[in-house]
Design a protein around this motif. Structure first.
Motif, PDB file in Angstrom:
ATOM      1  N   HIS A  20     -14.509  40.597  84.934  1.00  0.00           N
ATOM      2  CA  HIS A  20     -15.051  41.952  84.819  1.00  0.00           C
ATOM      3  C   HIS A  20     -14.362  42.857  85.828  1.00  0.00           C
ATOM      4  CE1 HIS A  20     -18.745  44.834  84.941  1.00  0.00           C
ATOM      5  NE2 HIS A  20     -17.709  45.339  84.295  1.00  0.00           N
ATOM      6  N   LEU A  21     -13.365  43.585  85.381  1.00  0.00           N
ATOM      7  CA  LEU A  21     -12.660  44.557  86.211  1.00  0.00           C
ATOM      8  C   LEU A  21     -13.353  45.905  86.045  1.00  0.00           C
ATOM      9  CD1 LEU A  21     -10.202  45.299  87.985  1.00  0.00           C
ATOM     10  CD2 LEU A  21      -8.861  45.568  85.904  1.00  0.00           C
ATOM     11  N   LYS A  22     -14.099  46.334  87.059  1.00  0.00           N
ATOM     12  CA  LYS A  22     -14.935  47.531  86.932  1.00  0.00           C
ATOM     13  C   LYS A  22     -14.108  48.812  86.958  1.00  0.00           C
ATOM     14  CE  LYS A  22     -19.120  47.331  88.471  1.00  0.00           C
ATOM     15  NZ  LYS A  22     -20.341  47.301  89.313  1.00  0.00           N
ATOM     16  N   SER A  23     -12.989  48.810  87.700  1.00  0.00           N
ATOM     17  CA  SER A  23     -12.075  49.961  87.719  1.00  0.00           C
ATOM     18  C   SER A  23     -10.749  49.514  88.291  1.00  0.00           C
ATOM     19  CB  SER A  23     -12.644  51.130  88.540  1.00  0.00           C
ATOM     20  OG  SER A  23     -12.729  50.782  89.912  1.00  0.00           O
ATOM     21  N   PHE A  24      -9.694  50.235  87.910  1.00  0.00           N
ATOM     22  CA  PHE A  24      -8.351  49.937  88.428  1.00  0.00           C
ATOM     23  C   PHE A  24      -7.530  51.227  88.407  1.00  0.00           C
ATOM     24  CE2 PHE A  24      -3.927  48.704  88.249  1.00  0.00           C
ATOM     25  CZ  PHE A  24      -3.842  47.646  89.151  1.00  0.00           C
ATOM     26  N   LEU A  25      -7.116  51.692  89.582  1.00  0.00           N
ATOM     27  CA  LEU A  25      -6.300  52.891  89.717  1.00  0.00           C
ATOM     28  C   LEU A  25      -5.150  52.599  90.667  1.00  0.00           C
ATOM     29  CD1 LEU A  25      -9.115  55.588  90.102  1.00  0.00           C
ATOM     30  CD2 LEU A  25      -7.714  55.186  88.070  1.00  0.00           C
ATOM     31  N   ARG A  26      -3.978  53.203  90.382  1.00  0.00           N
ATOM     32  CA  ARG A  26      -2.809  52.916  91.220  1.00  0.00           C
ATOM     33  C   ARG A  26      -2.032  54.186  91.550  1.00  0.00           C
ATOM     34  NH1 ARG A  26       1.992  52.582  89.516  1.00  0.00           N
ATOM     35  NH2 ARG A  26       1.314  52.110  87.396  1.00  0.00           N
ATOM     36  N   TYR A  27      -1.544  54.243  92.801  1.00  0.00           N
ATOM     37  CA  TYR A  27      -0.593  55.269  93.220  1.00  0.00           C
ATOM     38  C   TYR A  27       0.679  54.556  93.669  1.00  0.00           C
ATOM     39  CZ  TYR A  27       1.676  58.979  95.868  1.00  0.00           C
ATOM     40  OH  TYR A  27       2.600  59.895  96.338  1.00  0.00           O
ATOM     41  N   VAL A  28       1.753  54.714  92.925  1.00  0.00           N
ATOM     42  CA  VAL A  28       3.053  54.052  93.173  1.00  0.00           C
ATOM     43  C   VAL A  28       2.835  52.537  93.264  1.00  0.00           C
ATOM     44  CG1 VAL A  28       5.191  54.074  94.495  1.00  0.00           C
ATOM     45  CG2 VAL A  28       3.797  56.134  94.393  1.00  0.00           C
ATOM     46  N   ASP A  29       2.872  51.938  94.466  1.00  0.00           N
ATOM     47  CA  ASP A  29       2.748  50.481  94.570  1.00  0.00           C
ATOM     48  C   ASP A  29       1.421  50.037  95.172  1.00  0.00           C
ATOM     49  OD1 ASP A  29       3.278  51.471  97.074  1.00  0.00           O
ATOM     50  OD2 ASP A  29       4.810  49.993  97.596  1.00  0.00           O
ATOM     51  N   ASP A  30       0.498  50.968  95.396  1.00  0.00           N
ATOM     52  CA  ASP A  30      -0.829  50.642  95.941  1.00  0.00           C
ATOM     53  C   ASP A  30      -1.899  50.892  94.885  1.00  0.00           C
ATOM     54  OD1 ASP A  30      -0.058  49.856  98.513  1.00  0.00           O
ATOM     55  OD2 ASP A  30       0.027  51.924  99.210  1.00  0.00           O
TER      56      ASP A  30
ATOM     57  N   ASN B 169       2.525  59.907  82.369  1.00  0.00           N
ATOM     58  CA  ASN B 169       1.319  60.554  82.896  1.00  0.00           C
ATOM     59  C   ASN B 169       0.097  60.332  82.013  1.00  0.00           C
ATOM     60  OD1 ASN B 169       2.548  61.543  85.190  1.00  0.00           O
ATOM     61  ND2 ASN B 169       3.039  63.523  84.283  1.00  0.00           N
ATOM     62  N   LYS B 170       0.303  59.856  80.802  1.00  0.00           N
ATOM     63  CA  LYS B 170      -0.825  59.600  79.902  1.00  0.00           C
ATOM     64  C   LYS B 170      -1.584  58.334  80.278  1.00  0.00           C
ATOM     65  CE  LYS B 170       1.234  61.977  75.923  1.00  0.00           C
ATOM     66  NZ  LYS B 170       1.671  61.850  74.519  1.00  0.00           N
ATOM     67  N   ASN B 171      -0.984  57.522  81.124  1.00  0.00           N
ATOM     68  CA  ASN B 171      -1.635  56.286  81.543  1.00  0.00           C
ATOM     69  C   ASN B 171      -2.828  56.601  82.448  1.00  0.00           C
ATOM     70  OD1 ASN B 171      -2.044  53.859  83.436  1.00  0.00           O
ATOM     71  ND2 ASN B 171      -0.692  53.033  81.866  1.00  0.00           N
ATOM     72  N   LYS B 172      -4.006  56.106  82.100  1.00  0.00           N
ATOM     73  CA  LYS B 172      -5.228  56.465  82.809  1.00  0.00           C
ATOM     74  C   LYS B 172      -5.351  55.797  84.171  1.00  0.00           C
ATOM     75  CE  LYS B 172      -7.852  57.447  78.610  1.00  0.00           C
ATOM     76  NZ  LYS B 172      -9.065  57.122  77.798  1.00  0.00           N
ATOM     77  N   THR B 173      -4.546  54.781  84.454  1.00  0.00           N
ATOM     78  CA  THR B 173      -4.639  54.114  85.756  1.00  0.00           C
ATOM     79  C   THR B 173      -3.758  54.785  86.812  1.00  0.00           C
ATOM     80  OG1 THR B 173      -2.832  52.558  85.298  1.00  0.00           O
ATOM     81  CG2 THR B 173      -5.050  51.909  84.598  1.00  0.00           C
ATOM     82  N   ARG B 174      -2.906  55.724  86.388  1.00  0.00           N
ATOM     83  CA  ARG B 174      -1.968  56.343  87.319  1.00  0.00           C
ATOM     84  C   ARG B 174      -2.635  57.469  88.105  1.00  0.00           C
ATOM     85  NH1 ARG B 174       3.862  59.316  85.958  1.00  0.00           N
ATOM     86  NH2 ARG B 174       4.742  59.008  88.037  1.00  0.00           N
ATOM     87  N   LEU B 175      -2.462  57.445  89.428  1.00  0.00           N
ATOM     88  CA  LEU B 175      -3.005  58.469  90.307  1.00  0.00           C
ATOM     89  C   LEU B 175      -1.913  59.441  90.732  1.00  0.00           C
ATOM     90  CD1 LEU B 175      -5.245  56.315  92.678  1.00  0.00           C
ATOM     91  CD2 LEU B 175      -6.066  58.023  91.042  1.00  0.00           C
ATOM     92  N   LYS B 176      -2.275  60.708  90.821  1.00  0.00           N
ATOM     93  CA  LYS B 176      -1.339  61.729  91.290  1.00  0.00           C
ATOM     94  C   LYS B 176      -1.246  61.721  92.808  1.00  0.00           C
ATOM     95  CE  LYS B 176      -0.411  66.697  91.012  1.00  0.00           C
ATOM     96  NZ  LYS B 176      -0.902  68.015  90.494  1.00  0.00           N
TER      97      LYS B 176
END
Length: 270
Positions: free
Chosen positions: A162-172, A33-40
């Motif tokens: 230049h990756l401006k943002s990256f967030l993931r929920y499971v496989d999306d 859960n400490k990973n900043k790219t992981r979405l709840k």
């Protein structure tokens, strides 16, 4: 002929490793859960994305992992989990176990994946059973590892991507780039990290909108995203039929669920 890989779903309730798996999930979740790219969930995505400053000409895409759970190489993923736990300075607050003891317990849970078919026992090589909760965090850890490597590699490209943002929920996952060419290059970087884990890309529409999870994300051209609920064509949104004899509290709960989703996801004008 087309190749449709079978996805074996095994119920592990009541098996020897079921309770142990639940314990290991609670133990490893704190670290993952400490990973900043992981979405709840989709609501946590909207909460972050509504504060972004969006350029009118930037692009948004969604990356999707192909057949995630059957594709995760368990042995490699286990090493990734162990490495993440080893780097977690707060691990001792959650368990008295040593790292090697945790690894042994993970190996016990995931070393054998077998199922019964036509009265014969079959075993899957280097693959965990879908239905075991530990496989969820195993897949999550491996994706965090792959994506971290890919992002680092992208930043060291010449010129850097230049990756401006990256967030993931499971496989999306949802990502933003200045140019679509950068999004395509990052897809190639993702797909060369591990031959088992491959990604596909979905690009924004001509109207600068993209469907991500159950959210329609729209670039309004004025520096912000706007959001609406996205409903797949297969979703009827009929939760309870009018003739149903359900408890009225169930009916109220279903209605309140839709209202809550509308208020937490949608922009005011939607």
């Amino acid at each position: 002929e087309k190749n449709y890989p079978m996805r074996t779903v095994v119920s592990t309730i009541g098996t020897a490793n079921h309770g142990l798996s639940e314990y290991l999930v609670k133990l490893t979740q704190n670290t993952l859960n400490k990973n900043k790219t992981r979405l709840k969930n989709s609501q946590s995505f909207v909460k972050q994305a509504k504060n972004w400053d969006i350029s009118h000409d930037e692009v948004q895409v969604s990356y999707d992992v192909v057949n995630l759970y059957p594709s995760v190489p368990v042995k490699e993923a286990t090493e990734v989990i162990v490495d993440l736990l080893n780097k977690d300075t707060n691990l001792k607050q959650h368990t008295k176990l040593e790292i090697l003891e945790i690894k042994s317990l993970i190996d016990i849970c995931l070393s054998k994946c077998y199922f019964l078919w036509n009265d014969e026992i079959h075993e899957l090589e280097n693959s965990g059973p879908i239905g075991l909760s530990l496989m969820v965090v195993t897949a999550e850890a491996f994706l965090q590892f792959i994506e971290s490597k890919a992002i680092t590699e992208a930043l060291h490209e010449q010129p850097p991507i230049h990756l401006k943002s990256f967030l993931r929920y499971v496989d999306d996952s949802h990502a933003r780039f200045p140019l679509m060419d950068s999004a395509n290059k990052f897809l190639n970087i993702l797909n060369r990290q591990n031959r088992n884990i491959q990604y596909t890309i979905e690009k924004e529409n001509d109207d600068k909108s993209l469907n991500f999870l159950d959210v329609k994300v729209m670039n309004n051209g004025n520096g912000k995203y706007e959001f609406n609920v996205f409903r797949k064509k297969a979703i009827t949104n009929v939760q309870v039929k009018p003739t149903s004899g359900h408890d009225p509290r169930i009916l109220d709960g279903s209605f309140k669920g839709f209202v809550h989703r509308a208020f937490t996801i949608c922009s005011k004008n939607y």
